[in-house]
Write a protein that holds these residues in place. Structure first.
Motif, short mmCIF file in Angstrom:
data_model
loop_
_atom_site.label_atom_id
_atom_site.label_comp_id
_atom_site.label_asym_id
_atom_site.label_seq_id
_atom_site.Cartn_x
_atom_site.Cartn_y
_atom_site.Cartn_z
N ALA A 175 0.99 -1.41 -0.08
CA ALA A 175 -0.17 -0.18 0.12
C ALA A 175 0.85 1.19 -0.07
N PHE A 176 0.37 2.14 -0.88
CA PHE A 176 0.98 3.52 -0.57
C PHE A 176 0.54 4.48 0.69
N TYR A 177 1.21 5.18 0.85
CA TYR A 177 0.75 6.16 2.28
C TYR A 177 1.61 7.27 2.14
N THR A 178 1.13 8.59 2.67
CA THR A 178 1.54 10.03 2.85
C THR A 178 1.57 10.30 4.26
N ASP A 179 2.56 10.80 4.56
CA ASP A 179 2.62 11.48 5.99
C ASP A 179 1.75 12.66 6.01
N ILE A 180 0.54 12.81 6.30
CA ILE A 180 0.04 13.93 6.77
C ILE A 180 -0.68 14.11 8.09
N THR A 181 0.37 13.96 8.98
CA THR A 181 0.10 14.13 10.50
C THR A 181 -0.17 15.54 10.77
N ASP A 182 0.54 16.38 9.93
CA ASP A 182 0.24 17.94 10.21
C ASP A 182 -1.25 18.38 10.12
N SER A 183 -2.03 17.54 9.54
CA SER A 183 -3.51 18.02 9.46
C SER A 183 -4.11 17.96 10.65
N TYR A 184 -3.68 17.50 11.79
CA TYR A 184 -4.26 17.78 13.17
C TYR A 184 -4.12 19.15 13.56
N ARG A 185 -3.44 20.05 13.14
CA ARG A 185 -3.38 21.17 13.50
C ARG A 185 -4.54 22.17 12.73
N LEU A 186 -5.23 21.48 11.68
CA LEU A 186 -6.23 21.99 11.03
C LEU A 186 -7.49 22.10 11.90
N ARG A 187 -8.34 23.00 11.35
CA ARG A 187 -9.90 23.11 11.84
C ARG A 187 -10.59 21.78 11.33
N LYS A 188 -11.72 21.38 11.82
CA LYS A 188 -12.62 20.21 11.48
C LYS A 188 -12.57 20.17 9.91
#
Length: 507
Positions: A119-132
């Motif tokens: 499976a492919f994956y992308t690190d988007i952990t920084d999305s937790y800083r965004l609003r809903k």
């Protein structure tokens, strides 16, 4: 005063053996190019276009011919596999681009093993800083790019008319449905979590569904949720489960037709291998042999998928029924009914016929198939088979086409001989073929003679005015080559060809 060593959590559904492929700098370069696709007007237009494409494909055009062309040219499966890999990588770029549009910084892109699949994956952990809504945009960005990829394929089909391209649109639609599932930590899991604000929603899905059973006391993991959260989770699953059940049912119903098409394609290519090598055409023979090998992949994949679904469902139900005779009896009966239904549907009773050139395969035809499920021939009812001229195989058509030139050659040689028992110097005499010959020159055929040249309907699409000019099979409509009769063409009133009535299509 001592630092405790906490045990590292190793969840079953985590991505294992991860390896970075693209660094974050390269990923951000891609997101700079695709970030404008998330402008609200562009998104609204793209989503509306994708919905229109799917409505046209599944309700008007159909998918039967895409499947048929691909199964008769199996090397296209390798091309499609490569296209699916590209679409999957594009899906991950969609997540990263959505995060970048919202102001976040995407990380690396890589590959790993998810349970047992790559499976492919992308690190988007920084999305937790965004609003809903920023997180939801990031969650759905991958499926949105699946839709963009499908639109690009649809545009390619509009320019080329190459039917197998539409199968990629079907695969992208199925990928969107699959990613929408709230299980196995697919995109749907993160959508539900960010929409409801409940981070461990995967552990609460089952209790929420069980709480719907009358007389059952809700679990604490359900009662502590707000009512609207329970409604959202229940509605989301209630929408997806019927769609998946319908897809699985249609897959089982149409399996005999798909297997028959693959079987016919296998032997059609087999008939090419020997003559090709015999004539020194090694490349053509190797290609046909490779087609035969590749053709086994979809059949193996279909059986493997069915076995995995049945195995996982059976094991889960067996564990659930442990310790209760009533549950164990219910699971046993349900399993027997499911196995019996599949055996009844797949029993060879005349529906193992390949997909025909005139079939479309729309949703309307799928609904009609479900209505005939009790007949055991839902994929091809006797009435539908009669309308399709018996649903012949391509191998039979190829044999008939090879036999026609030899028959015409024999007829031509016979027409050049003078009639037996007649003097050569006399006027025109009729031989047994109905042609006229002389010792000087054969006169041109006239309209009152039965030796008029025979028109090949399969190539010209026209119907001869004099049925008696055809071979004996033309005098019997049931013996005609079904490939010469189409629903789009109306034969003249005096023709023996019967008009095919319009009926619901079959996928």
């Amino acid at each position: 005063g001592e630092a405790q060593q906490l045990k590292k959590v190793d969840p079953l559904l985590a991505l294992k053996f991860r390896a970075s492929v693209l660094p974050d700098t390269v990923v951000r370069g891609f997101t700079t190019v695709f970030k404008p696709l998330f402008l609200p007007p562009v998104m609204a237009l793209a989503v509306a276009a994708f919905v229109g494409l799917d409505v046209w494909l599944f309700f008007i055009h159909g998918i039967s011919q895409s499947l048929r062309h691909t199964l008769y040219d199996p090397l296209l499966l390798l091309v499609m596999l490569g296209a699916v890999v590209v679409a999957t990588a594009f899906h991950e770029i969609g997540h990263a681009s959505a995060l970048r549009y919202g102001g976040g910084k995407p990380g690396v892109m890589g590959v790993g093993i998810y349970i047992v699949w790559p499976a492919f994956y992308t690190d988007i952990t920084d999305s937790y800083r965004l609003r809903k809504w920023g997180r939801l945009r990031t969650d759905t960005g991958g499926m949105y790019f699946n839709a963009i990829f499908a639109l690009a394929i649809g545009a390619a089909y509009a320019l080329t008319g190459f039917e197998p391209l539409l199968l990629l649109v079907v695969l992208q639609t199925f990928a969107i449905v699959q990613q929408s599932l709230p299980f196995l930590r697919l995109d749907g899991y993160y959508i539900i979590s960010d929409l409801t604000g409940v981070p461990d929603i995967l552990m609460r899905i089952k209790p929420v569904l069980l709480s719907l059973v009358p007389g059952r006391k809700p679990d604490d993991r359900v009662t502590e949720l707000k009512p609207w959260v329970r409604i959202v989770v229940t509605g989301y699953i209630a929408l997806l489960v019927p769609v998946l059940a319908l897809m699985f049912t249609l897959m089982v119903i149409n399996a005999p037709r798909l297997f028959a098409t693959g079987w016919d394609s296998f032997w059609t290519h087999y008939d090419v291998v020997g003559p090709a090598f015999g004539k020194g055409q090694a490349l053509r023979g190797i290609r046909a042999a490779l087609q035969m090998v590749v053709l086994a992949l979809p059949a193996i994949g279909f059986v493997y998928t069915l076995i995995r679904i049945a195995g996982r469902s059976g094991k889960g139900a067996w564990r659930w029924s442990a310790g209760s005779r009533v549950r164990r009896a219910g699971v046993t009966v349900a399993g027997a009914v499911a196995a019996g239904a599949i055996a009844f549907t797949w029993w060879p009773n005349g529906d193992y016929k390949p997909i025909q050139p005139s079939e479309r395969g729309t949703v309307v035809g799928a609904v009609d198939q479900i209505r005939h499920a009790a007949s055991g021939r839902a994929a091809l009812t006797p009435q539908r088979q009669q309308q399709l001229g018996g649903a012949p195989t391509e191998r039979d058509r190829a044999t008939q086409q090879r036999a026609k030139p030899s028959a015409q050659s024999t007829q031509g040689k016979a027409s050049q001989k003078p009639a037996r028992g007649e003097p050569d110097a006399q006027g025109p005499t009729a031989d047994t073929t109905g042609s006229t010959t002389t010792d000087e020159q054969a006169p041109p055929p006239t309209t009152d003679q039965t030796a008029a040249p025979t028109t090949d309907q399969s190539q010209t699409g026209t119907t001869p005015q004099d049925p008696s000019a055809q071979d004996p099979a033309a005098q019997d409509p049931s013996a005609q080559d079904p490939a010469t009769t189409t629903t789009e063409q109306q034969p003249p009133p005096d023709s023996t060809t019967q008009t095919t009535p319009t009926t619901p299509e079959t996928p």
